[in-house]
Scaffold this active site. Structure first.
Site, PDB file in Angstrom:
ATOM      1  N   ASP A 122       0.773  26.532   7.048  1.00 30.67           N
ATOM      2  CA  ASP A 122       0.139  27.407   7.437  1.00 30.67           C
ATOM      3  C   ASP A 122       1.081  28.652   7.963  1.00 30.67           C
ATOM      4  O   ASP A 122       1.731  28.533   8.870  1.00 30.67           O
ATOM      5  CB  ASP A 122      -0.386  27.010   8.990  1.00 30.67           C
ATOM      6  CG  ASP A 122      -1.282  28.065   9.698  1.00 30.67           C
ATOM      7  OD1 ASP A 122      -1.641  28.996   9.129  1.00 30.67           O
ATOM      8  OD2 ASP A 122      -1.897  27.638  10.976  1.00 30.67           O
ATOM      9  N   ASP A 339      -1.575  35.467   3.385  1.00 31.58           N
ATOM     10  CA  ASP A 339      -1.971  34.065   4.013  1.00 31.58           C
ATOM     11  C   ASP A 339      -2.180  32.930   2.890  1.00 31.58           C
ATOM     12  O   ASP A 339      -3.314  33.037   2.392  1.00 31.58           O
ATOM     13  CB  ASP A 339      -3.171  34.093   5.076  1.00 31.58           C
ATOM     14  CG  ASP A 339      -3.449  32.803   5.521  1.00 31.58           C
ATOM     15  OD1 ASP A 339      -2.332  32.109   5.748  1.00 31.58           O
ATOM     16  OD2 ASP A 339      -4.377  32.730   6.000  1.00 31.58           O
TER      17      ASP A 339
END
Length: 511
Positions: A122, A339
């Site tokens: 993440d 991301d």
């Protein structure tokens, strides 16, 4: 004669050392992928799919997962040390195909004796947290085909608590307010926009990794880190079908593992990835710098909590779209985020509509447009590379990200004998553009935290990449997806040690 023979050996050793220092030498390739650091340890993490490759999911479920993901981004989150100048290699598994769910996780080892945990990668949060053995409502099984493990703090010989008086507990770098428990432990609570969340307390313990020093030479290495021990979870985190042992935050905060290790010189202040985009998937995720030609860099927007770039424009087939650049301006809730935890790509509405119109107009005479489940799709009877135009995302610093059709389209199946390809870009739920795996695949990405920039270039991630682990940037190339490093400095240090030993022998022989 007692002095002459050692002196001859001394001269021989000096000659070898000088020859190596002047000419250098190459070493055979090692099985892995590449990175660089002059004096620390480069780590490469294995990434695996959250779902098996043969399991398909509906696009609605995928978008729901991304919405949860974006809520996390927008809301934020909150011993003995052995450092040997080497490289750690783990192969990557997984694919960016949105119907196979491009959600990646890796394995970490914590505690003494070490326990292995599967944690989701993440880049939108900072903290590494794993499930604590005292968690009352955490999943005990996973539909991912993995065994779940729990961190047993009392059972680890090297575990330590972070007290309320510890500077970490009141650090301005924390992304969530610290909480002080009755037993003086520093706690945390992460709440996400979908109602899910986790809470627990901070721990310190040993983080393990293997460092490759040279051909067939591997050293066990470790370092103490701060991480979270989750004692409560809610929402989607409690569901067994997607359950993992925790989340591995690679954000910019001081408590991220990459920040903790790099601040002590254990790993470099840089990490990289190269995600393979074809059906077999794979790639690498590296705590270190992948070196390949042609990388272009764009500066990170300063004072932002995430990896935020300044996008300036979008081009389709070489023509800039009529988009006001102000819609890309960065703030705490706006801008463009890179991301890997997001599968698709999300554009603000002011950019999404012109993009869809430009693509549809470009191919209107060659394909049949169709709306499927509310998504813009096209029926194509030939290769999409022969029909659909190239796209460019243009960023500050003169860096452009060139996208092929397969990097903004995904294959949805077949209809009336034709292939159905759908746009993989969606309207951003907030005023924030998010670049997910669909556009990040088949590229080397370098997150250069020291220079506050991100670089990328198109790359076949099944090919080898280059690495340097010396200050002189010695580079070796290999032919398969593998890691090749220069071991010149390692052997020089070994020879200097031999020289020192020989000098000591001569000294004692004369006394």
């Amino acid at each position: 004669m007692r002095i002459f023979r050692p002196l001859m050996l001394l001269f021989a050793v000096v000659a070898v050392v000088l020859a190596l220092a002047v000419t250098g030498f190459a070493t055979p390739p090692l099985p892995s992928t590449l990175a660089k650091y002059a004096a620390g340890t480069v780590k490469i993490l294995p990434l695996e799919r959250a779902f098996p490759l043969d399991e398909q999911v509906e696009l609605s479920e995928l978008r729901a997962r991304d919405r949860v993901r974006h809520a996390r981004i927008l809301l934020g989150g909150g011993g003995r040390q052995s450092s040997v100048g080497g490289v750690v290699d783990f192969p990557v598994q997984g694919s960016s195909d949105p119907y196979l769910v491009g959600l990646y996780f890796t394995k970490v080892k914590l505690g003494s004796p070490p326990t292995e945990f599967n944690v989701q990668i993440d880049t939108g949060s900072d903290i590494l947290w794993v499930t604590c053995s005292t968690c009352s409502n955490c999943p005990h099984s996973s539909g991912l085909g993995i065994d779940l493990h729990f961190f047993d703090a009392p059972g680890s010989l090297t575990a330590g608590s972070v007290t309320c008086s510890d500077p970490i507990c009141s650090s301005v770098f924390q992304t969530t307010a610290a909480q002080c428990s009755e037993n003086n432990q520093c706690g945390y609570s992460f709440r996400y926009g979908d109602g899910s969340g986790t809470s627990g307390f901070y721990m310190t313990d040993t983080f393990y990794f293997d460092a490759i020093l040279g051909e067939s030479l591997v050293a066990n290495s470790s370092a103490p880190i701060v991480f979270g021990c989750s004692t409560y979870q809610s929402g989607d985190l409690t569901k067994s079908d997607k359950a993992v042992d925790g989340i591995f935050g690679f954000g910019k905060g001081k408590l991220s593992v990459v920040s903790q290790l790099s601040s002590r010189g254990i790993t470099p202040p840089v990490f990289s990835h190269c995600l393979k985009g074809d059906g077999s998937g794979g790639g690498v995720f590296v705590l270190g710098e992948i070196l390949v030609p042609g990388i272009v860099y764009s500066p990170l927007v300063p004072s932002q909590p995430h990896y935020n770039l300044n996008m300036l424009s979008i081009g389709v087939n070489g023509q800039m779209l009529p988009i006001d650049a102000a819609v890309f301006e960065a703030s705490n809730t706006r801008g463009t985020i890179v991301d890997t935890g997001t599968t698709l790509t999300y554009l603000v509405k002011e950019a999404y509509d012109p993009f869809i119109n430009a693509i549809s107009n470009s191919v209107s005479q060659l394909v049949t447009p169709i709306i499927s489940n509310g998504e813009q799709c096209y029926l194509v009877s030939t290769s999409i590379s022969d029909v659909f135009p190239p796209v460019s995302f243009n960023f500050a610093g003169g860096a452009s990200m060139m996208l092929r059709p397969q990097e903004y389209l995904f294959h949805y199946g077949f209809y009336d004998g034709a292939s159905m390809w759908c746009i993989g870009f969606k309207i951003a739920p907030e005023e924030q553009t998010i670049l997910g795996d669909l556009v990040l695949k088949d590229k080397v990405f370098v997150y250069d935290l020291a220079r506050q920039r991100i670089g990328w270039t198109n790359y076949d991630c099944s090919m080898s990449v280059n690495v340097s682990v010396t200050s002189g940037k010695d580079i070796v190339n290999s032919g398969q997806p593998c890691l090749t490093i220069s071991t010149r400095n390692i052997l020089l240090r070994f020879l200097f040690s031999m020289l020192l030993t020989l000098l000591l022998c001569i000294f004692f022989s004369l006394t």
